[in-house]
Each structure stands twice: as structure tokens, then as C-alpha cells.
Design an enzyme around this catalytic site. Sequence first.
Site, mmCIF file in Angstrom:
data_model
loop_
_atom_site.group_PDB
_atom_site.id
_atom_site.type_symbol
_atom_site.label_atom_id
_atom_site.label_comp_id
_atom_site.label_asym_id
_atom_site.label_seq_id
_atom_site.Cartn_x
_atom_site.Cartn_y
_atom_site.Cartn_z
ATOM 1 N N HIS A 5 0.833 -1.197 0.000
ATOM 2 C CA HIS A 5 0.000 0.000 0.000
ATOM 3 C C HIS A 5 0.876 1.258 0.000
ATOM 4 O O HIS A 5 0.741 2.104 0.882
ATOM 5 C CB HIS A 5 -0.920 0.020 1.227
ATOM 6 C CG HIS A 5 -1.921 -1.084 1.263
ATOM 7 N ND1 HIS A 5 -2.514 -1.507 2.435
ATOM 8 C CD2 HIS A 5 -2.454 -1.841 0.282
ATOM 9 C CE1 HIS A 5 -3.362 -2.491 2.167
ATOM 10 N NE2 HIS A 5 -3.343 -2.715 0.868
ATOM 11 N N PRO A 6 1.785 1.430 -0.957
ATOM 12 C CA PRO A 6 2.683 2.589 -0.918
ATOM 13 C C PRO A 6 1.957 3.888 -1.223
ATOM 14 O O PRO A 6 1.140 3.964 -2.150
ATOM 15 C CB PRO A 6 3.705 2.260 -2.011
ATOM 16 C CG PRO A 6 2.952 1.418 -2.985
ATOM 17 C CD PRO A 6 2.023 0.590 -2.149
#
Length: 545
Positions: free
Chosen positions: A472-473
Amino acid sequence: MADTYDYIVTGAGSAGCVLAARLTESGRHRVLLLEAGGKDTNPWIHVPMGYAKTFVDPRVNWKFESEPEQQLNGRTMYQPRGKVLGGTSSINGMIYMRGNAADYDQWRQLGNQGWDYDSVLPYFRKAEDNERGADDYHGSGGPLRVSNQPYEWEIAKLLLTACQQAGIPFNPDFNGAKQEGCGYYQTTTKDRRRWSTAAAYLRMAKPRPNLTIITNAHATRVLFQGSRATGLEFRTQAGPQVAHAGREVIVSGGAYGSPQLLQLSGLGPASHLADMGIEVVRDMPGVGANLQDHFNTFCTYRISRNLSLNALHYSLSHRLAAGARYVFLRSGPMSGNGMYVGAMVRSDARLERPDLQFNISAWSTIDRTASGIVSHPFPGISISPVHLAPQGRGTVRLRNPDPLAAPEIRFNFLRDDSDMRVMIAGVRIARGIAGSNVLKHLIVEETAPGTATESDEEIARDVRQRGVSNLHPVGTCAMGQGPMAVVDPRLSVHGIAGLRVVDASIMPVIVAGNTNAPTIMIAEKAADMIQQDAKQTLNPRATSA
């Protein structure tokens, strides 16, 4: 040859597809949408359980790898990212989760007017076509179909009961009045097929004469006249190309692609750009800084009954049967994503909101790397604690000046002791769920980390050895004010006219949950702001909403 458009959107991912659809709705704006990957014709994209295939398929996946992580025994973190129309929404796990309402209020408290929860909720609702219908929190009739689990799987009911027996209250809607509790996940699927942003938004927009879509077109540099963005260079199989933007260039390459393109274009930390031999257009130290991601580990369990999805990996007969059920009946295990149940929990009762998410899956794996997802050769389940509020901050930098090279990604996971304390608490809570009465006679053994791993020190060692990025950058072109902010609350790049960033990279602080739904919301809100600003330009007396 060069052509001129009102807007150029680079990146046809979760945000770019939304922008292309919304900006062409009125017919007044001419839009060019560029995507470095190809069309979403790979059949595994559209099968919900097919993400196990696309997870490692270089035809639709960038397959990035991070730099070695100091606190993780020097291991690198595999980073699958969508390289196809729909971007990562075409290869992700499809869980629909918005985060906590307080996340957005925090964005507002950081100086980002218009991004509090009450202000963003209408855009979540606008995007949605929720199977449960419309209410104060959900929308109906929007492009993005949000569906319940296709069946009441026996294993899902057992796992949900286990959470409740472990003291986690039932929550019928993680995206409703409250987030805390356990319940069934909803997914971005429609008619038991993946419903990516390419399917939800781009499919209806493709026939419009004012939209041009070019796939296999890799953006290499934003063009400037002084301090104004005027166009874009990109590469196709035919060679280098140029397009001009009469109004704006909109960068939607995601948390890795957006800072990489800005840096290639001369926007970024001046010393880094100089090292790369790139002329500095504007010294912006925040470009590529503030990288945040959730971190997780896996507690896996062998079970005594064949209720899991592991057999899809180790049994040819199960694969053939499941494939036939899906092809002919659109049913069976291939019609779901395998992650049926989740829980949002506080690691410490004194906290105001959950800081742990538990993904509770009907499968268990030995490994999940760039080489593939390998399941155990026996029935199993996973309970995965995910830290939602990590303190670590990383960077995205150019590896070299080649625009086609992968970026250099550093997370700096577990640099803060508090992050490890939460992970240890997460493992203990996972074991509490596994030890519930309803699972007592189903679970044969804990396969990882194993019962020999008991003390805090032993759990910490295991987390360092097996823990991974939760994919989930966000945050690398952060919204805000001050020297480290990249965009303002209207997502315009500070000091540069005609240039915006619209994707997960603008989040100043990561949300407490999966990031795809928030990215779609960001694009819905941005599309409104872009069109408001266009009207303001044409009619200076017009009032912006």
C-alpha cells in the site's frame, strides 16, 4: 509529430482512469491518456482469484523490488504494481476499504482544507454502486461496483465466529458509522468478475471522440516553458513522441511512478538531480520523500478439513473443477478473492482508533515473492496482522537517469521501536483468534511462526525474517504546505503552473486500511477541482466550490 490536448493524464491506473472518464464527460475537454502497459485483455485480470497469476506476470506487472531493508535482515521487499489499463486496480486483492474517518480529519488538521472526512465522503459515495444500496455512507449508481462476498463460505463463518469469541465485536460495515470490529469484506467486483477502474470508468469513456488513449506509452519527461508545464515526452514502439497540454499535465503514476517522472523532469531534491545529471527546474526535496506503507506478517495454520483454497495450488483435480465451475456457472472458489473476513483492532485499548487490520484468509502460503505465491501442500488458513499506523518513512529515488529503469525504493520498515511493539501485539491477537473454541478442533498446528516462537524477542526475530510490505505505498508527492510538500490542497504542484499530481502519492499520512478506494476518491475529487478551475479561468467571476 506533436498534438495538443486540454489535459494530458499520464498513467491509466486507479486514478488515471477516473480522471479520463470524468474530464471527458461534458465533451468540452480534449484528453490524452497515456499508459506504459498494455490493454487489460489478459483473462486472469478479470477472474477474482486470478490475482494469484497476475501477482507475478511481467506482462501486466512492473515487479519492482525494494532496496535491502536494514531492520529486516537485509531482505528486499517485492512490489507488484499494475502495468496495464486499470493499473494496480487490475491486479490487486479487490478489498474495498476506505480507512478511518479520522484519517481525513488529520489531513485537514495538517492544513489541507477540503480533505476532512465530511468533505471527502460525497466523493466516496459518488464513485460507488454498492450492492447494499445507498445510505448516509454509501452510494448507488456510481461507476465502481462494490459487492458482498459471493457466498456464505463455511470457513468464512467459522473465522468470523472465532474473531467474536476472541472479543472482537461484529461490525456489519467497515466503511460505515464505525471502523472497529470484525466482519465480511466487500470487494470491487461485479457479477463475480473484477471491476477495476478500467472496467468501471474507462470502458464507458472509450467511445468518446474527445478521449485519446495510447497504451505501451511510457512517459519520460514533463516539458516546461519557464515555470509552466506545457506538455510531455513519451516513448512508444514507434519511438519518442511529444504531446502538448493547453491546460494541464496530470501525473498519475502512483507512489513510485509519479515521483520518478517528476525527478526525471527536473523537479526534486537538487543534489540528487545533480548526481543524476538532470537539470534542476525546481528544487523540491519532498518529491520522493515521505514514502509510507503498511507492514504485515502471517500467522498460518494447518487445518483438519479441506475447507481452504490451498488445494487450488497442490491439486490438479481441484483446479480443473474450480475452473469449470467458474467458466460455466460463474461460481465456486474462483469467484471470490479468498480474503473473506477482516478485523480492525486497537493494539492498545488506550488508542482512539484501530491501528491493526487482520486479513483472515482461506489459504496459507509458504512464500509470496516475485517468483510466485506458493501454498502449503495441505489445507490451511492465515491470520495476518497489518500495522496501519507505521512511523517509518522511506524514499523513492532515481536509480539512474534512464527513464525506463526501475526506481530505487527504500521503506525503512521497523526503524521505530513502536512499530515492532504493534507487530508483536498483532501476532498475539492473531493467536487469540486461532485459539478460539470454534477453531480448537479444526486447527492441527501453527505452521508459522510456530509454537516455539513465544517470547517478545522470538516474535520480533520472526517478524524481521518473514514480515513484508503490505503493498500500500503512498505519500511520495505529499499534499500540504512547507518545504517538504509537493502539491497544494488542489493537488497543483507548488511553484509550477499547469501541473498536478493525482494518485495515492499525495496522501500526507497513510490511511488506516486498503488504499485503492481512497485513491479512487482522490481522483473523483480532483476531477471536480480541475473542472472548477477551468471554469474559473474562462469566467474569473465564477465561484469555485
